[in-house]
Design a protein around this motif. Structure first.
Motif, PDB file in Angstrom:
ATOM      1  N   THR A  68       0.865  -1.171  -0.043  1.00 32.99           N
ATOM      2  CA  THR A  68       0.044  -0.052  -0.075  1.00 32.99           C
ATOM      3  C   THR A  68       0.808   1.332  -0.011  1.00 32.99           C
ATOM      4  O   THR A  68       0.193   2.357  -0.128  1.00 32.99           O
ATOM      5  CB  THR A  68      -0.920   0.046   1.168  1.00 32.99           C
ATOM      6  N   SER A  69       2.234   1.107  -0.071  1.00 35.68           N
ATOM      7  CA  SER A  69       2.924   2.336   0.056  1.00 35.68           C
ATOM      8  C   SER A  69       4.151   2.551  -0.794  1.00 35.68           C
ATOM      9  O   SER A  69       4.476   3.618  -0.864  1.00 35.68           O
ATOM     10  CB  SER A  69       3.633   2.345   1.493  1.00 35.68           C
ATOM     11  N   THR A  70       4.456   1.557  -1.515  1.00 36.56           N
ATOM     12  CA  THR A  70       5.627   1.584  -2.382  1.00 36.56           C
ATOM     13  C   THR A  70       5.052   1.445  -3.939  1.00 36.56           C
ATOM     14  O   THR A  70       4.513   0.018  -4.128  1.00 36.56           O
ATOM     15  CB  THR A  70       6.681   0.557  -2.314  1.00 36.56           C
ATOM     16  N   ILE A  71       5.332   2.431  -4.803  1.00 41.76           N
ATOM     17  CA  ILE A  71       4.981   2.296  -6.286  1.00 41.76           C
ATOM     18  C   ILE A  71       6.220   1.593  -6.838  1.00 41.76           C
ATOM     19  O   ILE A  71       7.300   2.014  -6.882  1.00 41.76           O
ATOM     20  CB  ILE A  71       4.847   3.706  -6.659  1.00 41.76           C
ATOM     21  N   VAL A  72       5.507   0.646  -7.688  1.00 44.40           N
ATOM     22  CA  VAL A  72       6.755  -0.238  -8.270  1.00 44.40           C
ATOM     23  C   VAL A  72       6.539   0.139  -9.869  1.00 44.40           C
ATOM     24  O   VAL A  72       7.492   0.304 -10.564  1.00 44.40           O
ATOM     25  CB  VAL A  72       6.249  -1.682  -8.159  1.00 44.40           C
ATOM     26  N   SER A  73       5.411   0.259 -10.524  1.00 43.12           N
ATOM     27  CA  SER A  73       5.073   0.785 -11.719  1.00 43.12           C
ATOM     28  C   SER A  73       4.562   1.966 -11.874  1.00 43.12           C
ATOM     29  O   SER A  73       3.197   2.162 -11.371  1.00 43.12           O
ATOM     30  CB  SER A  73       4.218  -0.329 -12.309  1.00 43.12           C
ATOM     31  N   ALA A  74       4.950   3.109 -12.126  1.00 38.07           N
ATOM     32  CA  ALA A  74       4.681   4.402 -12.182  1.00 38.07           C
ATOM     33  C   ALA A  74       3.630   4.818 -13.328  1.00 38.07           C
ATOM     34  O   ALA A  74       3.744   4.265 -14.264  1.00 38.07           O
ATOM     35  CB  ALA A  74       5.684   5.484 -12.097  1.00 38.07           C
ATOM     36  N   PHE A  75       2.774   5.617 -13.083  1.00 38.01           N
ATOM     37  CA  PHE A  75       1.622   6.030 -14.095  1.00 38.01           C
ATOM     38  C   PHE A  75       2.613   6.828 -14.781  1.00 38.01           C
ATOM     39  O   PHE A  75       3.519   7.735 -14.404  1.00 38.01           O
ATOM     40  CB  PHE A  75       0.783   6.762 -13.736  1.00 38.01           C
ATOM     41  N   SER A  76       2.313   7.225 -16.274  1.00 37.92           N
ATOM     42  CA  SER A  76       3.189   7.930 -17.179  1.00 37.92           C
ATOM     43  C   SER A  76       2.772   9.531 -16.839  1.00 37.92           C
ATOM     44  O   SER A  76       3.556  10.397 -17.038  1.00 37.92           O
ATOM     45  CB  SER A  76       2.866   7.785 -18.594  1.00 37.92           C
ATOM     46  N   SER A  77       1.626   9.625 -16.289  1.00 37.67           N
ATOM     47  CA  SER A  77       1.097  10.851 -15.765  1.00 37.67           C
ATOM     48  C   SER A  77       0.010  10.892 -14.920  1.00 37.67           C
ATOM     49  O   SER A  77      -0.950   9.761 -14.964  1.00 37.67           O
ATOM     50  CB  SER A  77       0.644  11.788 -17.311  1.00 37.67           C
ATOM     51  N   CYS A  78       0.005  11.707 -13.907  1.00 40.37           N
ATOM     52  CA  CYS A  78      -1.023  11.601 -12.686  1.00 40.37           C
ATOM     53  C   CYS A  78      -2.220  12.524 -13.033  1.00 40.37           C
ATOM     54  O   CYS A  78      -3.344  12.586 -12.553  1.00 40.37           O
ATOM     55  CB  CYS A  78      -0.465  11.810 -11.357  1.00 40.37           C
ATOM     56  N   LEU A  79      -1.842  13.349 -14.007  1.00 44.43           N
ATOM     57  CA  LEU A  79      -2.832  14.601 -14.647  1.00 44.43           C
ATOM     58  C   LEU A  79      -2.875  14.464 -16.136  1.00 44.43           C
ATOM     59  O   LEU A  79      -2.208  15.407 -16.757  1.00 44.43           O
ATOM     60  CB  LEU A  79      -2.456  15.816 -14.052  1.00 44.43           C
ATOM     61  N   PRO A  80      -3.182  13.212 -16.697  1.00 44.17           N
ATOM     62  CA  PRO A  80      -3.109  13.229 -18.137  1.00 44.17           C
ATOM     63  C   PRO A  80      -3.914  14.254 -18.801  1.00 44.17           C
ATOM     64  O   PRO A  80      -4.890  15.125 -18.103  1.00 44.17           O
ATOM     65  CB  PRO A  80      -3.549  11.939 -18.525  1.00 44.17           C
ATOM     66  N   ALA A  81      -3.558  14.503 -20.195  1.00 39.73           N
ATOM     67  CA  ALA A  81      -3.911  15.608 -20.998  1.00 39.73           C
ATOM     68  C   ALA A  81      -5.724  15.080 -21.130  1.00 39.73           C
ATOM     69  O   ALA A  81      -6.537  16.072 -21.310  1.00 39.73           O
ATOM     70  CB  ALA A  81      -3.333  15.616 -22.396  1.00 39.73           C
ATOM     71  N   THR A  82      -5.970  13.843 -21.276  1.00 36.30           N
ATOM     72  CA  THR A  82      -7.377  13.440 -21.634  1.00 36.30           C
ATOM     73  C   THR A  82      -7.801  12.308 -20.719  1.00 36.30           C
ATOM     74  O   THR A  82      -6.947  11.434 -20.336  1.00 36.30           O
ATOM     75  CB  THR A  82      -7.543  12.796 -23.011  1.00 36.30           C
ATOM     76  N   GLY A  83      -9.050  11.993 -20.650  1.00 38.30           N
ATOM     77  CA  GLY A  83      -9.504  10.766 -19.725  1.00 38.30           C
ATOM     78  C   GLY A  83      -9.535   9.617 -20.506  1.00 38.30           C
ATOM     79  O   GLY A  83      -9.474   8.872 -19.632  1.00 38.30           O
TER      80      GLY A  83
END
Length: 167
Positions: free
Chosen positions: A105-120
């Protein structure tokens, strides 16, 4: 006499009727149904707590994801993901995020490319199918700067929406 016995034995073998053999074939249908497992589970809200105006603040939240298929993540609110709006007002605060998936619950292993992407509909992470049913956690770590918290007093609330689509 030996010759006669051999000839009689050979004739006897030829004279014996051949044994009839019987064979039948049958079939039984076999099947297995392995369902798709793809569901969100328990979540923990991201809370920045009570913040002294002008002070920086951080918070972390997660939601469990159970799956046995590959998955594509999108954030349907795009650039408004996790935006906080003051209750009874229109003032907003947009936290900065680091986000992704981890086995805890605390360690990101695979990061999102963006947490605020341009489109949904922008895919922010694609994961392959695991070999077994897997529980992972989609994690959002947020931060607010002192400039952001030097805002109109009140309670600010928002939502982080995540879509996981089987692929």
């Amino acid at each position: 006499m030996k010759k006669c016995a051999l000839v009689l034995a050979a004739a006897a073998c030829l004279a014996l009727p051949a044994m009839a053999s019987a064979q039948v074939n049958g079939t039984i249908s076999a099947s297995a149904d392995i369902p798709t497992v793809l569901n969100f589970g328990t979540s923990s809200a991201l809370s920045f707590g009570s913040i002294t105006p002008g002070s920086a603040a951080t918070g972390s939240g997660y939601i469990a994801l159970n799956r046995n298929v590959g998955v594509v993540f999108t954030l349907p609110d795009a650039g408004n993901t996790g935006r906080l709006t003051r209750s009874g007002g229109t003032e907003t605060i947009q936290p900065a995020f680091t986000c992704g998936v981890g086995s805890t619950t605390s360690t990101i292993v695979s990061a999102f490319s963006s947490c605020l992407p341009a489109t949904g509909s922008t895919a922010v992470l694609t994961l392959t199918a695991p070999s077994t049913v897997l529980t992972e956690y989609v994690i959002f770590n947020g931060s607010l700067t002192g400039t952001q918290t030097n805002a109109i007093p009140g309670t600010y609330n928002g939502v982080i929406r995540i879509t996981a689509t089987a692929n």
